[in-house]
Design a protein around this motif. Structure first.
Motif, short mmCIF file in Angstrom:
data_model
loop_
_atom_site.label_atom_id
_atom_site.label_comp_id
_atom_site.label_asym_id
_atom_site.label_seq_id
_atom_site.Cartn_x
_atom_site.Cartn_y
_atom_site.Cartn_z
N ILE A 118 0.81 -1.22 0.00
CA ILE A 118 0.00 0.00 0.00
C ILE A 118 0.84 1.26 0.00
O ILE A 118 0.34 2.34 -0.27
N ASN B 239 -1.35 4.47 -3.75
CA ASN B 239 -2.59 4.99 -4.33
C ASN B 239 -3.16 6.00 -3.35
O ASN B 239 -3.86 5.62 -2.40
N SER C 289 -6.77 5.78 -1.96
CA SER C 289 -7.22 4.63 -1.19
C SER C 289 -7.53 5.00 0.26
O SER C 289 -6.81 5.76 0.89
N SER D 244 -8.33 2.22 2.28
CA SER D 244 -8.31 0.87 2.85
C SER D 244 -7.64 0.82 4.22
O SER D 244 -8.10 0.11 5.11
N VAL E 155 -8.80 -6.05 3.24
CA VAL E 155 -9.29 -4.94 2.41
C VAL E 155 -10.71 -5.26 1.98
O VAL E 155 -11.05 -6.41 1.72
N PRO F 228 -13.76 -4.52 -3.84
CA PRO F 228 -13.95 -3.30 -4.62
C PRO F 228 -15.42 -3.15 -5.04
O PRO F 228 -16.14 -4.14 -5.19
N TYR G 145 -8.63 -3.31 -7.49
CA TYR G 145 -7.37 -3.02 -6.83
C TYR G 145 -6.26 -3.19 -7.86
O TYR G 145 -6.34 -4.08 -8.72
N TYR G 146 -5.24 -2.36 -7.78
CA TYR G 146 -4.15 -2.42 -8.75
C TYR G 146 -3.58 -3.83 -8.87
O TYR G 146 -3.29 -4.29 -9.96
#
Length: 166
Positions: free
Chosen positions: A4, A23, A26, A28, A87, A90, A96-97
């Motif tokens: 992250i 990110n 984010s 999360s 997490v 989505p 998510y990447y």
């Protein structure tokens, strides 16, 4: 583990850490109860005690066991991670990447143009970095281009706008 961000230093004198997010959008970590920190070896689990935003790209976090500036300074450069189960899923149309990295990219006609090797945000949208050999293509993740994302099958389908593949 899902990366992250990176710990970029101490924040004040009581062991808080500055965490630069990969990110910045984010949230999360703000819902997590634990964090994993890896510095030159295996990730170590820490109880997350507090999270607050310092600016658009950086969080202030406090973790159990880091109680002074010296201990926080020793964490500088460490990679911060979350366990996938920590997490939230989505939202529809989001990802998510880590889910996209490694997916093969196909055109609507079925031909492959490469694999997603990186993902980043340019501020307006996410960008997939697709590589095949020496060729690199930057694909904007927008509805006009991305037609299907099947992360279980490790494939995405795009319909390139004029000039995208030139």
């Amino acid at each position: 583990m899902l990366r992250i961000g990176r710990i970029v230093g101490a924040h004040a004198l009581k062991g808080a850490l500055r965490l630069r997010l990969d990110n910045p959008d984010s949230d999360s970590l703000e819902r997590a109860r634990r964090i994993f920190v890896e510095r030159g070896g295996e990730p170590k689990e820490f109880k997350l005690l507090g999270v607050s935003r310092l600016n658009a790209t950086t969080l202030r976090i406090t973790i159990e066991g880091i109680a002074d500036a010296n201990a926080a300074d020793e964490m500088k450069g460490a990679i911060a991670m979350l366990a996938p189960e920590d997490v939230p899923p989505p939202a529809p149309g989001e990802f998510y990447y880590y889910q996209a990295i490694g997916c093969e990219v196909f055109l609507v006609d079925g031909s492959s143009i490469g694999k997603i090797e990186e993902v980043f945000s340019n501020g307006a949208q996410d960008i997939w970095v697709v590589r095949h050999g020496d060729r690199e293509i930057l694909i904007p993740v927008i509805a006009d281009v991305v037609k299907a994302m099947d992360f279980d099958a490790r494939r995405v389908t795009i319909d390139p706008i004029p000039g995208l593949l030139d």
